[in-house]
Design an enzyme around this catalytic site. Structure first.
Site, PDB file in Angstrom:
ATOM      1  N   ASP A  94       6.817  -6.031   0.845  1.00  0.00           N
ATOM      2  CA  ASP A  94       5.379  -5.775   1.055  1.00  0.00           C
ATOM      3  C   ASP A  94       5.728  -4.261   1.731  1.00  0.00           C
ATOM      4  O   ASP A  94       7.154  -3.962   2.306  1.00  0.00           O
ATOM      5  CB  ASP A  94       4.656  -6.631   1.819  1.00  0.00           C
ATOM      6  CG  ASP A  94       3.293  -5.921   1.727  1.00  0.00           C
ATOM      7  OD1 ASP A  94       2.079  -6.180   2.489  1.00  0.00           O
ATOM      8  OD2 ASP A  94       2.675  -4.687   1.297  1.00  0.00           O
TER       9      ASP A  94
HETATM   10  C1  GLC Z   1      -0.145  -2.853   1.580  1.00  0.00           C
HETATM   11  C2  GLC Z   1      -0.294  -3.973   0.963  1.00  0.00           C
HETATM   12  C3  GLC Z   1      -0.142  -5.153   0.058  1.00  0.00           C
HETATM   13  C4  GLC Z   1       0.061  -3.866  -1.299  1.00  0.00           C
HETATM   14  C5  GLC Z   1       0.922  -2.779  -0.679  1.00  0.00           C
HETATM   15  C6  GLC Z   1       1.099  -1.609  -1.619  1.00  0.00           C
HETATM   16  O1  GLC Z   1       0.727  -2.538   2.366  1.00  0.00           O
HETATM   17  O2  GLC Z   1      -0.123  -5.533   2.451  1.00  0.00           O
HETATM   18  O3  GLC Z   1      -1.335  -5.519  -0.507  1.00  0.00           O
HETATM   19  O4  GLC Z   1       0.007  -4.144  -2.799  1.00  0.00           O
HETATM   20  O5  GLC Z   1       0.656  -2.218   0.563  1.00  0.00           O
HETATM   21  O6  GLC Z   1       0.406  -0.602  -1.866  1.00  0.00           O
END
Ligand code: GLC
Length: 715
Positions: A269
C-alpha cells in the site's frame, strides 16, 4: 496454459538484467503533469506498473482524469522501448464506480445479492477498461467492528461470511472467469490484513488481533477473494501484535500463500514499505526494502525503496537474487495470465451509460434499508402534499461517497429535484430556504421528507470520528419539524453506520440510503413513492449511541451471558447502566413495504455423523415464508448457526446462508438451505479448519435478533 506461463515467465526472467528486474518490482505514480518523468522511467528501467493517482489520499483530492490515448502511449513505450518489452500494469482505485458511481461498498453489501454485485462490477470494469486501466485496487475487505473508522464505508460489513461472498462477486465482476479475457481488470484484495481493527477507530493505529480472531474474522473475506482467483493482494498499513504487516512473513507468506493458497503477487500500500521506519522497525528505506521483500511484498508502490536500494541489497548479498527473482516471476506470471504480452492495449468499446445508470439505480434500491415505517406511512401516494427539508435536499457531490475519482457519467440530481420529478403535479411542495428552516413550519403539507446525512469527506481514509451520532444541527431541525405534528420521513444519506437513538422518536419512517452515487436520489424518490422497493438489509449493526462501540452481532457469549446484543438475560447486572445493551437496529435487519411470516424450521434429518459430514453429507434445512401483505415484496431469508458447545468459544450467531427472493402478495414459498462441512466448522488459531461433534442451533430468520430455530447434532 498455466504450465506454459511458468516456463515463459522464466524465459523472460532469464533475459532480464538486475536493473530491469528492479524496474519490474517498482510502481510509480502518474499525476497527470509528469508524463515525461514516467515515460523516461518506463524507457530506461521497464517499470512494472504505473498508478494513476496524485496523492496517497487519492479518494479525496481532485484527480487527473484518465484517458485511453495517454495510457496507450505509456503501454507502447513499455512494450516497444523498455529493456525487455514487458507490458505495464496500469492501476487505479476503481472502487465503487468509474464514470457512473455506484453505492459505496458498505451499501452494496446491504444488497445481500452477490450476483447483482458481480453484474455491477462488470459495468464498472467496462468503463475503466475503456479508459485504458487494466488493474484496480478493489475489493477492500477489511473486517471492522468500529464505525468511528472512516474506512468502514469501503468494506463489506461486520460478517465474515457475507464479506467472503461479496469479495468473490467483486473479483469475478472485475476479472471475469478468465483473466486473459479482453477488457477485464486484474483485481486486488486489500488491505491484507487486520487494518479494520485499528484501535479506537483511529486510522493507521495499532491493531491487536489474536490468531483465533484473525483466522475466523479477518481472513475469510480474503479466502473468498483468493478462491475466486484474485490476481493481486495489497498489504495493510497496520502492525499486528507488534509486527507491521509490510514486514510480516507470517502474514504475507506463511498464511497468505501457505494457508490461503494465493498465487498472484503482493503490491504494497502507498509507501507502506518506507513507513516501516515510522513503525520503528527499519532504520532507513534500505532496511525497509530488505524486510519487505523477505516478508513477501513483490511490488513497491511509489516510495521507491526497491528502486533506490535493491541493487545494493542484492550486490551485498542482504537480499538474494532468488528472493528478487521470486517477486519478478510472480509479477510476470500475472501479466502473462492477463494476456498482456499478446494484447497489451485496452481499447475503446461502446459503453451504454444509460444501461449502467439503470444498473446503478437497481444497486441503490437493493442497498437501501427501510429501518422504520410507522403506520405504513411509506410508500407515499403520488399527490401527497409534501415538504422537503434537510441539508441533503440540495447537495449533489456528497452522494458520490469516498472513492469517486472520475466525474463523468451522468448529471446527478439533487434529492429535491428527484422527488419533485416524482411527486406529481398537484403535490404542494413547500420549501425551506437554507438554515431558516428552523423557523418555518410546513403548514399545508401532509408529510415532511427530511434529507439528512454526513459529508462524504468525513468518511474514507484518515477520516475517523469520535461520535457517530447525527449532527446537532440536524437534531435541532428534526426537533423543530416534530413540533409541526406532521409525519416525518428521514432519508439518511450516510456512509458509516449512525447512532440514531436520540432522533428515532421524531421520525415516522427511516430509509438508510448510504452514499449511493449517481442514481442515489432518483432511486430514493422512486422508493419513497413506491415505484420501487427498498430491499437492503443491514450488513453492519447500527448502535444506539457511540458509547456502545464495538457492538456487533457475531459476538462471543462471555462468562455470564451478559452480551447485551441479544438482550439482557434477566441478570440484575446490565451491560451498561446508562444504555440498553441491544443495538437500535441489528445486523441483517430491514423492513419491506409488505410483511413476511416464517413457519417453523424443518430439517429432513437432524442428526448426521461427523464421518458423513466429512464425506460431504449435509443437513437440508427449510422454512416456509409467507408474504402476509397486500404488496409483492422482497425478503432476505437468513440462516444462522450457534455452535453451542465446542473446543473454542463460538459466536452467539454466525451467518451461514442467505437467500433474497421476491414473494407475491399472499403467497407462501419454501426456502431451502444445505449446511455441511463448510458451514459447520471454524478455524483454530493455527489455521486448521475443524468441524466438531455436538449440538448446533440453526436459525432461519429475517435478521439475527429474531428467533426461529431448531437443533441439529453431529454425532
Ligand atoms: C491508499 C489506500 C489504498 C489505495 C492506495 C492507492 O493509501 O490505503 O486503499 O488503494 O493508497 O491509492
Amino acid at each position: 496454459m498455466y504450465r506454459d506461463i511458468e516456463k515463459r515467465a522464466k524465459e523472460i526472467l532469464s533475459e532480464m538484467t538486475l536493473k530491469a528486474k528492479i524496474g519490474q518490482v517498482t510502481q510509480i505514480n502518474f499525476m497527470g503533469n509528469n508524463v515525461d518523468e514516467v515515460a523516461e522511467k518506463i524507457r530506461e528501467y521497464g517499470i512494472g506498473s504505473v498508478i494513476l493517482s496524485n496523492s496517497q489520499f487519492a479518494g479525496f483530492v481532485e484527480q487527473e482524469s484518465v484517458k485511453l490515448d495517454r495510457m496507450t502511449y505509456f503501454q507502447k513505450l513499455s512494450t516497444e522501448e523498455s529493456p525487455n518489452g514487458i507490458p505495464l500494469l496500469i492501476g487505479r482505485d476503481v472502487i465503487h464506480g468509474h464514470n457512473i458511481i455506484f453505492p459505496i461498498n458498505l451499501g452494496m453489501a446491504a444488497s445481500f445479492d452477490p450476483e447483482l454485485i458481480k453484474s455491477v462490477y462488470e459495468c464498472i470494469r467496462a468503463e475503466a477498461a475503456d479508459d485504458g486501466i487494466n488493474w484496480t485496487y478493489s475489493p477492500m475487505l477489511d473486517f471492522c467492528h468500529d464505525p468511528r473508522w472512516g474506512r468502514i464505508v469501503e468494506g463489506q460489513g461486520e460478517d465474515p461470511y457475507l464479506a467472503s461472498k461479496m469479495a468473490a462477486a467483486i473479483v469475478r465482476g472485475f476479472q471475469g472467469d478468465d483473466l486473459s479475457t479482453e477488457g477485464v481488470l486484474a483485481a486486488c484484495a486489500k488491505h491484507y490484513v487486520g487494518y479494520g481493527a485499528s484501535e479506537g477507530g483511529r486510522d493507521y493505529n495499532h491493531t491487536e488481533i489474536s490468531d483465533y480472531a484473525l483466522q475466523n474474522n479477518y481472513l475469510p473475506a480474503f479466502r473468498g477473494a483468493v478462491n475466486a482467483g484474485v490476481a493481486t493482494v495489497m498489504n495493510s498499513f497496520n502492525e499486528i501484535n507488534g509486527v507491521p504487516v509490510a514486514a510480516s512473513r507470517k502474514a504475507l507468506t506463511d498464511i497468505l500463500r501457505g494457508q490461503l493458497g494465493f498465487e498472484g503477487f503482493v503490491i504494497s500500500d502507498w509507501a507502506s514499505i518506507a513507513q516501516l521506519k515510522n513503525h520503528g522497525l527499519a532504520q532507513d528505506n534500505k532496511e525497509a526494502a530488505s524486510l519487505a521483500i523477505k516478508a513477501g511484498i513483490d511490488m513497491d508502490m511509489v516510495d521507491n525503496c526497491y528502486f533506490d536500494y535493491m541493487e545494493e541489497l542484492v550486490n551485498e548479498g542482504t537480499v538474494s537474487l532468488n528472493e528478487l527473482d521470486t517477486a519478478v516471476l510472480r509479477i510476470l506470471k500475472i501479466k502473462l495470465k492477463m494476456g498482456l504480452f499478446e494484447r497489451p492495449y485496452q481499447k475503446h468499446t461502446e459503453i451504454n451509460l444509460e444501461e449502467h445508470a439503470a444498473k446503478a439505480k437497481q444497486a441503490c434500491e437493493s442497498s437501501f434499508v427501510l429501518l422504520k415505517n410507522s403506520n405504513s406511512l411509506l410508500p407515499l401516494k403520488a399527490n401527497t402534499n409534501i415538504c422537503i427539508a434537510g441539508p441533503f435536499a440540495d447537495l449533489i457531490e456528497e452522494h458520490t461517497g469516498s472513492w469517486a475519482l472520475e466525474k463523468g457519467g451522468i448529471e446527478i440530481k439533487s434529492f429535491r429535484a428527484a422527488v419533485t420529478a416524482v411527486a406529481g403535479e398537484k403535490a404542494i411542495i413547500e420549501d425551506f430556504d437554507g438554515l431558516s428552516q428552523h423557523y418555518l413550519i410546513p403548514r399545508n403539507s401532509d408529510v415532511v421528507i427530511c434529507a439528512l446525512g454526513e459529508p462524504r469527506r468525513v468518511t474514507g481514509e484518515a477520516q475517523s470520528l469520535t461520535s457517530i451520532e447525527i449532527s446537532n444541527e440536524q437534531k435541532a431541525l428534526l426537533k423543530h419539524l416534530k413540533r409541526s405534528g406532521k409525519p416525518i420521513v428521514g432519508v439518511m444519506f450516510y456512509g458509516r453506520p449512525t447512532a440514531l437513538q436520540e432522533v428515532e422518536p421524531y421520525l415516522d419512517a427511516i430509509i438508510y440510503c448510504w452514499h449511493s452515487g449517481s442514481m442515489s436520489t432518483v432511486a430514493a424518490a422512486d422508493v419513497i413513492y413506491g415505484k420501487s422497493e427498498p430491499t437492503g438489509r443491514l450488513p453492519v449493526t447500527l448502535p444506539r449511541v457511540t458509547g456502545q462501540i464495538p457492538l456487533y452481532y457475531n459476538a462471543l457469549p462471555g462468562a455470564r451471558h451478559m452480551n447485551g446484543y441479544y438482550g439482557e438475560s434477566g441478570h440484575d447486572i446490565l451491560n451498561y447502566n446508562d444504555c440498553e445493551g441491544t443495538p437500535l437496529y441489528p445486523f441483517g435487519y430491514g423492513l419491506s413495504y409488505t410483511g413476511f411470516q416464517y413457519s417453523s424450521v424443518k430439517a429432513e434429518c437432524d442428526k448426521l455423523s461427523l464421518e458423513d459430514i466429512k464425506s460431504g453429507a449435509s443437513f437440508n434445512i427449510s422454512v416456509g415464508v409467507k408474504n402476509t401483505g397486500a404488496l409483492d415484496g422482497t425478503e432476505v431469508v437468513q440462516l444462522y448457526i450457534r455452535d453451542s458447545i465446542a473446543s473454542r468459544v463460538r459466536p452467539l450467531r454466525e451467518l451461514k446462508g442467505f437467500k433474497k427472493l421476491k414473494i407475491k402478495a399472499g403467497e407462501e414459498v419454501r426456502v431451502c438451505f444445505e449446511i455441511g462441512y463448510d458451514e459447520l466448522g471454524f478455524y483454530l488459531e493455527n489455521g486448521e479448519y475443524t468441524v466438531e461433534k455436538g449440538k448446533f442451533e440453526v436459525f432461519v430468520v429475517s435478521n439475527c435478533l429474531t428467533d426461529n430455530k431448531l437443533e441439529i447434532s453431529i454425532l
